[in-house]
Design a protein around this motif. Structure first.
Motif, PDB file in Angstrom:
ATOM      1  N   VAL A 138      23.219  -6.988  -8.982  1.00 37.62           N
ATOM      2  CA  VAL A 138      22.768  -7.009 -10.443  1.00 37.62           C
ATOM      3  C   VAL A 138      22.307  -5.824 -11.145  1.00 37.62           C
ATOM      4  O   VAL A 138      21.889  -5.272 -12.095  1.00 37.62           O
ATOM      5  CB  VAL A 138      21.524  -7.999 -10.957  1.00 37.62           C
ATOM      6  N   LEU A 139      22.342  -4.837 -10.108  1.00 40.41           N
ATOM      7  CA  LEU A 139      22.083  -3.319 -10.248  1.00 40.41           C
ATOM      8  C   LEU A 139      23.181  -2.514 -11.188  1.00 40.41           C
ATOM      9  O   LEU A 139      24.219  -2.555 -10.405  1.00 40.41           O
ATOM     10  CB  LEU A 139      21.361  -2.558  -9.161  1.00 40.41           C
ATOM     11  N   ARG A 140      22.840  -2.095 -12.216  1.00 37.59           N
ATOM     12  CA  ARG A 140      24.135  -1.137 -12.764  1.00 37.59           C
ATOM     13  C   ARG A 140      24.257   0.279 -12.133  1.00 37.59           C
ATOM     14  O   ARG A 140      23.461   0.861 -11.362  1.00 37.59           O
ATOM     15  CB  ARG A 140      23.847  -0.816 -14.362  1.00 37.59           C
ATOM     16  N   PRO A 141      25.542   0.689 -11.956  1.00 39.86           N
ATOM     17  CA  PRO A 141      25.660   1.974 -11.309  1.00 39.86           C
ATOM     18  C   PRO A 141      25.003   3.032 -12.090  1.00 39.86           C
ATOM     19  O   PRO A 141      24.569   3.100 -13.119  1.00 39.86           O
ATOM     20  CB  PRO A 141      27.051   2.308 -11.826  1.00 39.86           C
ATOM     21  N   GLY A 142      24.252   3.940 -11.136  1.00 45.08           N
ATOM     22  CA  GLY A 142      23.395   4.704 -11.542  1.00 45.08           C
ATOM     23  C   GLY A 142      21.856   4.358 -11.513  1.00 45.08           C
ATOM     24  O   GLY A 142      20.671   5.193 -11.804  1.00 45.08           O
ATOM     25  N   GLY A 143      21.696   3.036 -11.607  1.00 45.84           N
ATOM     26  CA  GLY A 143      20.547   2.345 -11.412  1.00 45.84           C
ATOM     27  C   GLY A 143      19.585   2.597 -10.176  1.00 45.84           C
ATOM     28  O   GLY A 143      20.254   2.892  -9.337  1.00 45.84           O
ATOM     29  N   THR A 144      18.369   2.183 -10.255  1.00 45.33           N
ATOM     30  CA  THR A 144      17.369   2.663  -9.101  1.00 45.33           C
ATOM     31  C   THR A 144      16.934   1.388  -8.448  1.00 45.33           C
ATOM     32  O   THR A 144      16.550   0.118  -9.001  1.00 45.33           O
ATOM     33  CB  THR A 144      16.421   3.414  -9.523  1.00 45.33           C
ATOM     34  N   LEU A 145      17.057   1.213  -7.143  1.00 41.99           N
ATOM     35  CA  LEU A 145      16.648   0.055  -6.203  1.00 41.99           C
ATOM     36  C   LEU A 145      15.733   0.567  -5.450  1.00 41.99           C
ATOM     37  O   LEU A 145      15.318   1.474  -4.989  1.00 41.99           O
ATOM     38  CB  LEU A 145      17.834  -0.474  -5.484  1.00 41.99           C
ATOM     39  N   ILE A 146      14.313  -0.343  -5.498  1.00 39.61           N
ATOM     40  CA  ILE A 146      13.049  -0.004  -4.880  1.00 39.61           C
ATOM     41  C   ILE A 146      12.845  -1.396  -4.261  1.00 39.61           C
ATOM     42  O   ILE A 146      12.653  -2.427  -4.650  1.00 39.61           O
ATOM     43  CB  ILE A 146      12.093   0.232  -5.876  1.00 39.61           C
ATOM     44  N   VAL A 147      12.869  -1.315  -3.130  1.00 37.10           N
ATOM     45  CA  VAL A 147      12.146  -2.415  -2.283  1.00 37.10           C
ATOM     46  C   VAL A 147      11.034  -2.032  -1.170  1.00 37.10           C
ATOM     47  O   VAL A 147      10.951  -0.645  -0.830  1.00 37.10           O
ATOM     48  CB  VAL A 147      13.204  -3.126  -1.389  1.00 37.10           C
ATOM     49  N   ASP A 148      10.266  -2.891  -0.940  1.00 36.67           N
ATOM     50  CA  ASP A 148       9.060  -2.789   0.268  1.00 36.67           C
ATOM     51  C   ASP A 148       8.907  -3.881   1.024  1.00 36.67           C
ATOM     52  O   ASP A 148       9.023  -5.125   0.426  1.00 36.67           O
ATOM     53  CB  ASP A 148       7.978  -2.140  -0.288  1.00 36.67           C
ATOM     54  N   THR A 149       8.913  -3.829   2.405  1.00 37.37           N
ATOM     55  CA  THR A 149       8.949  -5.038   3.368  1.00 37.37           C
ATOM     56  C   THR A 149       8.037  -4.398   4.575  1.00 37.37           C
ATOM     57  O   THR A 149       7.557  -3.381   4.576  1.00 37.37           O
ATOM     58  CB  THR A 149      10.198  -5.388   3.470  1.00 37.37           C
ATOM     59  N   ILE A 150       8.284  -5.151   5.475  1.00 36.01           N
ATOM     60  CA  ILE A 150       7.601  -5.089   6.916  1.00 36.01           C
ATOM     61  C   ILE A 150       8.689  -5.003   7.806  1.00 36.01           C
ATOM     62  O   ILE A 150       9.736  -5.869   8.179  1.00 36.01           O
ATOM     63  CB  ILE A 150       6.499  -6.258   7.196  1.00 36.01           C
ATOM     64  N   ALA A 151       8.674  -3.961   8.814  1.00 32.75           N
ATOM     65  CA  ALA A 151       9.689  -3.647   9.872  1.00 32.75           C
ATOM     66  C   ALA A 151       9.428  -4.871  11.064  1.00 32.75           C
ATOM     67  O   ALA A 151       8.346  -5.223  11.471  1.00 32.75           O
ATOM     68  CB  ALA A 151       9.369  -2.584  10.330  1.00 32.75           C
ATOM     69  N   ASP A 152      10.510  -5.046  11.481  1.00 29.44           N
ATOM     70  CA  ASP A 152      10.678  -6.079  12.775  1.00 29.44           C
ATOM     71  C   ASP A 152      10.208  -5.032  14.075  1.00 29.44           C
ATOM     72  O   ASP A 152      11.271  -5.176  15.050  1.00 29.44           O
ATOM     73  CB  ASP A 152      12.147  -6.439  12.749  1.00 29.44           C
ATOM     74  N   LEU A 234       4.707  -1.174   7.356  1.00 27.40           N
ATOM     75  CA  LEU A 234       4.881  -1.286   5.989  1.00 27.40           C
ATOM     76  C   LEU A 234       6.019  -0.230   5.720  1.00 27.40           C
ATOM     77  O   LEU A 234       5.446   0.910   5.835  1.00 27.40           O
ATOM     78  CB  LEU A 234       3.680  -1.407   5.330  1.00 27.40           C
ATOM     79  N   TYR A 235       6.939  -0.561   4.980  1.00 27.91           N
ATOM     80  CA  TYR A 235       7.809   0.695   4.530  1.00 27.91           C
ATOM     81  C   TYR A 235       8.357   0.262   3.009  1.00 27.91           C
ATOM     82  O   TYR A 235       8.501  -0.899   2.702  1.00 27.91           O
ATOM     83  CB  TYR A 235       9.130   0.871   5.630  1.00 27.91           C
ATOM     84  N   LEU A 236       9.062   1.283   2.448  1.00 32.86           N
ATOM     85  CA  LEU A 236       9.641   1.233   1.266  1.00 32.86           C
ATOM     86  C   LEU A 236      10.830   1.935   1.315  1.00 32.86           C
ATOM     87  O   LEU A 236      11.075   3.122   1.924  1.00 32.86           O
ATOM     88  CB  LEU A 236       8.670   1.853   0.228  1.00 32.86           C
ATOM     89  N   GLY A 237      11.902   1.375   0.614  1.00 28.21           N
ATOM     90  CA  GLY A 237      13.158   1.833   0.339  1.00 28.21           C
ATOM     91  C   GLY A 237      13.443   2.124  -1.114  1.00 28.21           C
ATOM     92  O   GLY A 237      13.310   1.367  -1.937  1.00 28.21           O
ATOM     93  N   VAL A 238      14.015   3.254  -1.370  1.00 28.41           N
ATOM     94  CA  VAL A 238      14.394   3.763  -2.660  1.00 28.41           C
ATOM     95  C   VAL A 238      15.597   4.425  -2.601  1.00 28.41           C
ATOM     96  O   VAL A 238      15.869   5.193  -1.975  1.00 28.41           O
ATOM     97  CB  VAL A 238      13.281   4.521  -3.487  1.00 28.41           C
ATOM     98  N   GLY A 239      16.526   4.071  -3.506  1.00 28.40           N
ATOM     99  CA  GLY A 239      17.775   4.710  -3.729  1.00 28.40           C
ATOM    100  C   GLY A 239      18.584   4.158  -4.988  1.00 28.40           C
ATOM    101  O   GLY A 239      18.075   3.418  -5.790  1.00 28.40           O
ATOM    102  N   ARG A 240      19.560   5.115  -5.295  1.00 30.96           N
ATOM    103  CA  ARG A 240      20.419   4.826  -6.848  1.00 30.96           C
ATOM    104  C   ARG A 240      21.672   4.155  -6.221  1.00 30.96           C
ATOM    105  O   ARG A 240      22.399   4.401  -5.300  1.00 30.96           O
ATOM    106  CB  ARG A 240      20.521   6.248  -7.455  1.00 30.96           C
ATOM    107  N   LYS A 241      22.219   3.500  -7.355  1.00 33.38           N
ATOM    108  CA  LYS A 241      23.616   2.883  -7.127  1.00 33.38           C
ATOM    109  C   LYS A 241      24.729   3.799  -7.446  1.00 33.38           C
ATOM    110  O   LYS A 241      24.524   4.372  -8.621  1.00 33.38           O
ATOM    111  CB  LYS A 241      23.797   1.683  -7.670  1.00 33.38           C
ATOM    112  N   TRP A 242      25.662   4.070  -6.599  1.00 31.85           N
ATOM    113  CA  TRP A 242      26.568   5.084  -7.027  1.00 31.85           C
ATOM    114  C   TRP A 242      27.588   4.435  -7.846  1.00 31.85           C
ATOM    115  O   TRP A 242      27.775   3.147  -7.867  1.00 31.85           O
ATOM    116  CB  TRP A 242      27.345   5.892  -6.138  1.00 31.85           C
TER     117      TRP A 242
END
Length: 242
Positions: A138-152, A234-242
């Protein structure tokens, strides 16, 4: 081995009245939401030129803890969650539109949001990578994804379950909130996001020590998070969709 529950998100229905309690069991979710908001970019000026408002989707939005941190950023804010009681709270705290739905099957068109966020939900569902696939869809190209969660990791199990759920301190989540078998593998998260066009950068988060001490002493109502190199808890991931 005990059987996994099919979905933990609706467990929050029983905590409906405590979303905004600064010393309640959901308080840490608000601290993390504030940290996540730091990564929300300014809206794309192309939308302004076209007379449209940029769109942000908060997946598993809960009671809307992310809402106040988005005020003035220029987005039309959408929320999706399985809990109807939580969505009622989100409506009252800055969300423009809310939808009740399973986050593993988002009821939105492909490439329909400029920013997609998912905070503290991937570690509560049986297939977090199916959710990540939907976030990317659902993220458009050039858009930003931000997630945070817990590591295994074993360390995350110690911190997030053994200590956090059993030491009687303010902000403690109820026992049974987390199942370590659902904690999210970092390498696989990167691979799945990459396979759907998003190159994530991971960073760790932890509470600021001074804030934490002040909170436990009753002198503070909120704890700020600080970024760290280790992503083992606890970690966060952030990135852009190409």
């Amino acid at each position: 081995m005990s059987r996994l529950r099919s979905n933990f998100i609706t467990d929050y229905d029983g905590l409906a009245g405590q979303w905004w309690d600064p010393r309640g069991p959901l308080a840490p979710l608000g601290w993390i939401a504030r940290a996540r908001a730091d990564f929300v970019p300014a809206p794309d000026t192309a939308h302004q030129a076209e007379g449209e408002q940029a769109r942000l989707l908060d997946v598993a939005c809960g009671g809307g803890l992310f809402g106040p941190h988005l005020a003035g950023k220029g987005y039309r804010v959408f929320g999706v969650d399985l809990s109807a009681t939580a969505l009622d709270e989100a409506r009252r705290h800055g969300f423009d539109e809310v939808v009740r739905a399973d986050i593993a099957g988002l009821p939105f068109a492909d490439e329909s949001f400029d920013v997609v966020t998912a905070g503290q939900c991937l570690e509560h569902v049986p297939d977090p990578f199916a959710v990540v696939t939907e976030l990317c869809r659902v993220l458009r190209p050039g858009g930003t994804l931000i997630v945070d969660t817990i590591a295994d990791t074993g360390l995350a199990r110690l911190v997030a379950i053994t200590l956090a759920e059993n030491v009687p301190l303010p902000g403690r989540p109820p026992r049974g909130t987390h199942d370590h078998r659902l904690f999210v593998n970092r390498d696989r998260l990167l691979r799945v996001a990459r396979s759907h066009g998003v190159e994530l950068e991971l960073l760790g988060l932890r509470p600021r020590f001074r804030d934490g001490i002040g909170y436990l002493a009753g002198r503070r109502e909120e704890v700020r998070m600080t970024r760290i190199k280790s992503t083992a808890v606890l970690y966060l991931g952030v990135g852009r969709k190409w």
